[in-house]
Design a protein around this motif. Structure first.
Motif, mmCIF file in Angstrom:
data_model
loop_
_atom_site.group_PDB
_atom_site.id
_atom_site.type_symbol
_atom_site.label_atom_id
_atom_site.label_comp_id
_atom_site.label_asym_id
_atom_site.label_seq_id
_atom_site.Cartn_x
_atom_site.Cartn_y
_atom_site.Cartn_z
ATOM 1 N N LEU A 121 0.849 -1.193 0.000
ATOM 2 C CA LEU A 121 0.000 0.000 0.000
ATOM 3 C C LEU A 121 0.885 1.243 0.000
ATOM 4 O O LEU A 121 1.727 1.411 0.875
ATOM 5 C CB LEU A 121 -0.909 0.001 1.227
ATOM 6 C CG LEU A 121 -1.772 -1.251 1.411
ATOM 7 C CD1 LEU A 121 -2.577 -1.172 2.702
ATOM 8 C CD2 LEU A 121 -2.691 -1.450 0.209
ATOM 9 N N ILE A 144 -3.272 4.392 -2.355
ATOM 10 C CA ILE A 144 -4.191 4.909 -1.349
ATOM 11 C C ILE A 144 -4.074 6.430 -1.347
ATOM 12 O O ILE A 144 -3.094 6.982 -1.858
ATOM 13 C CB ILE A 144 -3.871 4.344 0.055
ATOM 14 C CG1 ILE A 144 -2.423 4.685 0.451
ATOM 15 C CG2 ILE A 144 -4.126 2.847 0.110
ATOM 16 C CD1 ILE A 144 -2.099 4.345 1.894
ATOM 17 N N ALA A 159 -8.651 -1.635 1.461
ATOM 18 C CA ALA A 159 -7.562 -2.375 0.830
ATOM 19 C C ALA A 159 -7.353 -3.735 1.481
ATOM 20 O O ALA A 159 -7.100 -4.737 0.801
ATOM 21 C CB ALA A 159 -6.280 -1.558 0.885
ATOM 22 N N PRO A 167 -2.539 -7.126 1.887
ATOM 23 C CA PRO A 167 -1.319 -6.305 1.903
ATOM 24 C C PRO A 167 -0.348 -6.735 2.998
ATOM 25 O O PRO A 167 -0.758 -7.134 4.089
ATOM 26 C CB PRO A 167 -1.845 -4.892 2.157
ATOM 27 C CG PRO A 167 -3.262 -4.919 1.682
ATOM 28 C CD PRO A 167 -3.760 -6.301 1.982
ATOM 29 N N LEU A 170 2.909 -1.139 4.251
ATOM 30 C CA LEU A 170 2.347 0.185 3.985
ATOM 31 C C LEU A 170 3.471 1.204 4.068
ATOM 32 O O LEU A 170 4.292 1.163 4.987
ATOM 33 C CB LEU A 170 1.263 0.504 5.023
ATOM 34 C CG LEU A 170 0.882 1.966 5.246
ATOM 35 C CD1 LEU A 170 0.169 2.520 4.003
ATOM 36 C CD2 LEU A 170 -0.020 2.101 6.481
#
Length: 410
Positions: A121, A144, A159, A167, A170
């Motif tokens: 992400l 995002i 997500a 995911p 991040l």
């Protein structure tokens, strides 16, 4: 053997190349180009840091291979910085590693922890290495929103529930390059809670921690209790001490992620040149007046730039942090896109900016303007932009004065 190599095929054409080519051609013709496109600090590295480098270079022993994860004194100095600045304790042996700039650290950690097909992400727009470091490593990137608010948090929840596979990591970057958004500690608390709940790693890019202009002092995500369970943070001396070309950065936080980065770097490099590491210790542990001085230089430049753009009829928000303004393309030029507008501004005003498309598809409609020239040159740039806007009948009505821009700068 005419096909492109697999990893190269995953990289799109370099968006900045067209503007860079036009800039080089203009300079070859002898034109005076004011380059606000690249985030390249123009202020000198503080003298006490340079003196320590020169002193150490004179020692023949300093010219041997160094230590990939950073000399012990440097890792202790970074831990000391976190203790003073953020009240965060770090173990220099297991929670700190020196990197060849934060960009190298991010890319190598991506390579260390990514399996082909992983979902990562990444805010869009964002600094290119944030997504392409993982794309090069074989991951798929899900975009995002870039704003540190409820919109990003809701997108993260979506997500998790709609990405296959789930995911694994991040990326966040505040103060942000290119958008200049600044996050607060409450936002980081929610982010850490989300990541712990869903077992997702967080990589925080804090390269602009010391370039801020208001009362909101950028925090570290590691200030949040429990953050070290899932987070690692990248910092850099590039902007804080005007040491961009020295390539000195750090990763700090989760011991497992630090160990992964340490292991992969042990195969790839012998660390930065030892005199640079010793000088970096002098930067982190020596007098810090220079940090405030550099911050004040950028604040003054921000005020000059924003006031000048407003006078030209270009309504650009005043950034709270970073060394950039994130400028919406004036309505008159919006249809030509950020690359076309950047080339036109270069051709007709002699001012180079970075097209927003280079930072992701959601950067389209914006350009990034760097605070990388002195105030005299910035005034020259805004005068040229004013003539450019007037020639195209593009000036918007004068916006209401931005209170973030101080009255002390004319």
């Amino acid at each position: 053997m005419t096909e492109e190599f697999h990893r190269i095929r995953r990289l799109p054409p370099y968006v900045f190349a067209e503007v860079n080519k036009a800039k080089a051609s203009a300079r070859a013709r002898g034109e005076d180009i004011i380059d606000l496109g690249m985030g390249n600090p123009d202020t000198p590295t503080p003298s006490h840091i340079v003196q320590k480098l020169v002193e150490t270079v004179a020692d023949p022993r300093a010219h041997r291979y160094s230590v990939s994860r950073g000399i012990p004194g440097l890792r202790r100095a970074l831990a000391g910085y976190y203790e003073r600045r953020f009240n965060v304790g770090l173990d220099p042996e297991t929670e700190v590693i020196a990197t060849l700039g934060s960009k190298e650290g991010l890319a190598n950690l991506a390579a260390a922890i990514t399996s082909p097909g992983d979902t990562i992400l990444v805010p869009n727009p964002s600094y290119p290495i944030h997504q392409f470091g993982f794309i090069i490593a074989g991951a798929s990137v899900r975009s995002i929103p870039a704003t540190p608010d409820e919109e990003m948090l809701r997108a993260l929840e979506r997500a998790v529930h709609h990405s296959v596979p789930k995911p694994t990591a991040l990326i966040v970057n505040f103060p942000s390059n290119p958008t200049a958004y600044v996050a607060d500690l409450d936002f980081y608390r929610e982010l850490v809670a989300f990541a712990r709940r869903h077992e997702i790693w967080i990589m925080s890019d804090l390269a602009y921690a010391e370039i801020y202009f208001g009362d909101r002092v950028p925090p570290s995500i590691l200030e949040v209790p429990g953050a070290k369970d899932i987070a690692v943070e990248f910092t850099s001396l590039s902007k804080t001490y005007s040491m961009a070309g020295w390539r000195m950065g750090f990763a700090a936080g989760n011991p497992r992620l630090i160990a992964a980065l340490t292991r992969i770097k042990s195969y790839l490099d012998y660390g930065a040149f030892t005199p640079i590491q010793v000088a970096a210790v002098a930067a982190l542990s020596g007098p810090q007046d220079c940090v405030a001085e550099i911050r004040n230089i950028y604040r003054e430049r921000r005020d000059v730039l924003i006031r000048g753009l407003h006078a030209a009829g270009w309504d650009v928000p005043s950034p709270e942090g970073s060394m950039f303004a994130w400028a919406p393309i004036p309505e008159k030029f919006r249809e030509m896109g950020s690359v076309g507008f950047s080339k036109l501004l270069l051709k007709e005003a002699g001012v180079a900016v970075a097209p927003g498309l280079g930072f992701g598809e959601h950067g389209e409609g914006f350009v990034r303007i760097g605070l990388v020239e002195n105030t005299q040159r910035l005034r020259q740039a805004t005068r040229a932009i004013r003539h450019f806007m007037s020639a195209h009948n593009a000036a918007a009505p004068a916006p209401r004065r931005d209170p973030a821009v101080t009255d002390s700068v004319s």
